[in-house]
Design a protein around this motif. Structure first.
Motif, PDB file in Angstrom:
ATOM      1  N   GLU A  16      37.715  52.406  42.329  1.00 52.41           N
ATOM      2  CA  GLU A  16      38.163  53.646  41.799  1.00 52.41           C
ATOM      3  C   GLU A  16      39.762  53.872  41.722  1.00 52.41           C
ATOM      4  OE1 GLU A  16      36.179  56.490  44.013  1.00 52.41           O
ATOM      5  OE2 GLU A  16      34.509  56.302  43.312  1.00 52.41           O
ATOM      6  N   GLU A  17      40.333  53.244  42.720  1.00 49.20           N
ATOM      7  CA  GLU A  17      41.814  53.554  42.740  1.00 49.20           C
ATOM      8  C   GLU A  17      42.242  52.258  41.635  1.00 49.20           C
ATOM      9  OE1 GLU A  17      45.754  54.053  43.442  1.00 49.20           O
ATOM     10  OE2 GLU A  17      44.046  55.188  43.984  1.00 49.20           O
ATOM     11  N   ARG A  18      41.831  51.079  41.380  1.00 43.08           N
ATOM     12  CA  ARG A  18      42.228  50.389  40.154  1.00 43.08           C
ATOM     13  C   ARG A  18      42.056  50.923  39.053  1.00 43.08           C
ATOM     14  NH1 ARG A  18      39.933  46.359  44.003  1.00 43.08           N
ATOM     15  NH2 ARG A  18      38.168  46.121  42.595  1.00 43.08           N
ATOM     16  N   GLN A  61      44.399  53.490  38.460  1.00 45.16           N
ATOM     17  CA  GLN A  61      45.880  53.019  38.023  1.00 45.16           C
ATOM     18  C   GLN A  61      45.809  52.373  36.756  1.00 45.16           C
ATOM     19  OE1 GLN A  61      46.286  49.784  40.843  1.00 45.16           O
ATOM     20  NE2 GLN A  61      46.948  51.080  42.434  1.00 45.16           N
TER      21      GLN A  61
END
Length: 367
Positions: free
Chosen positions: A39-41, A44
């Motif tokens: 989810e963070e990637r 980003q």
């Protein structure tokens, strides 16, 4: 089977269950961590995508602004060229083809299709008396081994207008060449300098005509040579007859080709009133009699004040003409030096008239 065996089985089952639960928890933890990392990637990537979209939008806006500015610049340039007095030309030396811009042709009174785009058409418009010098200047600029400074062409000459008149033109160009090779092309522009030449001719004519005149003799010489140089029907120079000025009397009066008797007149109702009382030049290129009924028969007027060293208006110089006058009459450099000379002569005459003896200059105009 011993009695303890079921208990061991239960313990073994519980141990296996605990191990499986721990493994499931560990697997779930790794999954959560992997999901969080994914989810963070993804976040980003979405941020980068948003940044790229914003950058692309800014770039598109910048490109659109640049294109708009380029179009505006091209339009300004085209408008400037259309309004310019310069005519562009482009000579292909090898083929002899000369491209003459529409502005160049219109400068000499031709429509674009009326004059051939070739060397003969170009040179045919040069005045016959100026053609040999023109040819020499072109030959020097296009010589095979000409130095860089010599490759620049600049020549002032007379050119023939379609209506038969003569126009003075300043022609400038530069020869283009490849390294070690003769020039293959020359590009340039021609500027109509006829008004400038006329100013110089008028200055020279009036300066020559008034060079030896002093005192009151200066004023007849000035009006005569201005009238002749500018082709005017009437020119006079006048001094104020009273203060504050309501009347003036002429010091020299030229009309219809000769000097006439001096006279005095009231300023009210004349274009001279604004010049003398306002202390500034006044120009009416046409329609003079409609604005000033007293000036019936006259179409155009230019008046300029004669100003003393202390700022007082001493009188004025006036031009009257029976047909409209062009804006070239407004080149004040033609008049400035002579107005200053007139002021100096008039101040000197008035100073002599104020001497205690009461003597007045010989030939002073009658009131």
């Amino acid at each position: 089977m011993t009695p303890q065996h079921p208990m061991a089985f239960v313990l073994l089952f519980a141990l296996v269950a605990a191990l499986l639960a721990g493994l499931a928890w560990s697997t779930s933890l790794r999954a959560r961590r992997q999901r969080a990392a994914s989810e963070e990637r993804l976040a980003q990537l979405e941020r980068r995508l948003a940044e790229q979209r914003a950058a692309a939008s800014r770039a598109e806006a910048s490109r659109a602004a640049a294109e708009a500015e380029l179009r505006a610049s091209e339009e300004r340039c085209a408008a400037a060229l259309r309004g310019s007095q310069d005519g562009m030309w482009d000579w292909d030396i090898g083929s002899g083809c000369v491209e003459l811009s529409p502005r160049w042709k219109s400068m000499l009174g031709f429509e674009a299709h009326e004059l051939a785009d070739d060397l003969a058409g170009w040179r045919s418009r040069v005045h016959p008396d100026d053609r040999p010098a023109f040819e020499r200047s072109l030959a020097q600029a296009t010589a095979a081994h000409a130095a860089p400074d010599d490759a620049r062409f600049e020549h002032e000459m007379r050119m023939l207008h379609k209506d038969g008149s003569v126009r003075w033109v300043l022609s400038r160009g530069v020869a283009l060449r490849r390294a070690g090779a003769p020039p293959y092309r020359m590009v340039g522009q021609d500027t109509d300098v006829t008004p400038i030449r006329r100013v110089l001719d008028v200055l020279q004519a009036v300066a020559d005509g008034t060079a030896g005149a002093v005192g009151e003799a200066f004023f007849p010489a000035m009006v005569r040579h201005f009238a002749r140089a500018l082709g005017l029907d009437c020119v006079f120079v006048a001094e104020c007859a009273d203060q504050p000025a309501t009347r003036v009397r002429t010091l020299a009066y030229w009309a219809e080709g000769s000097l006439r008797d001096n006279f005095e007149f009231a300023l009210a109702g004349t274009p001279c009133e604004a010049v003398v009382q306002g202390g500034s030049a006044c120009f009416h290129r046409s329609g003079l009699a409609r604005m000033f009924p007293r000036e019936v028969g006259w179409e155009a007027y230019l008046g300029m004040p004669i100003v003393a060293s202390d700022g007082r208006t001493l009188g004025h110089l006036a031009f009257f003409h029976r047909t409209p006058l062009g804006d070239e009459m407004l080149v004040d450099s033609v008049y400035r030096i002579f107005l200053a000379r007139a002021a100096a002569e008039l101040e000197r005459i008035q100073a002599l008239a104020r001497r205690p003896t009461g003597a007045s200059p010989a030939g002073a105009p009658a009131a």
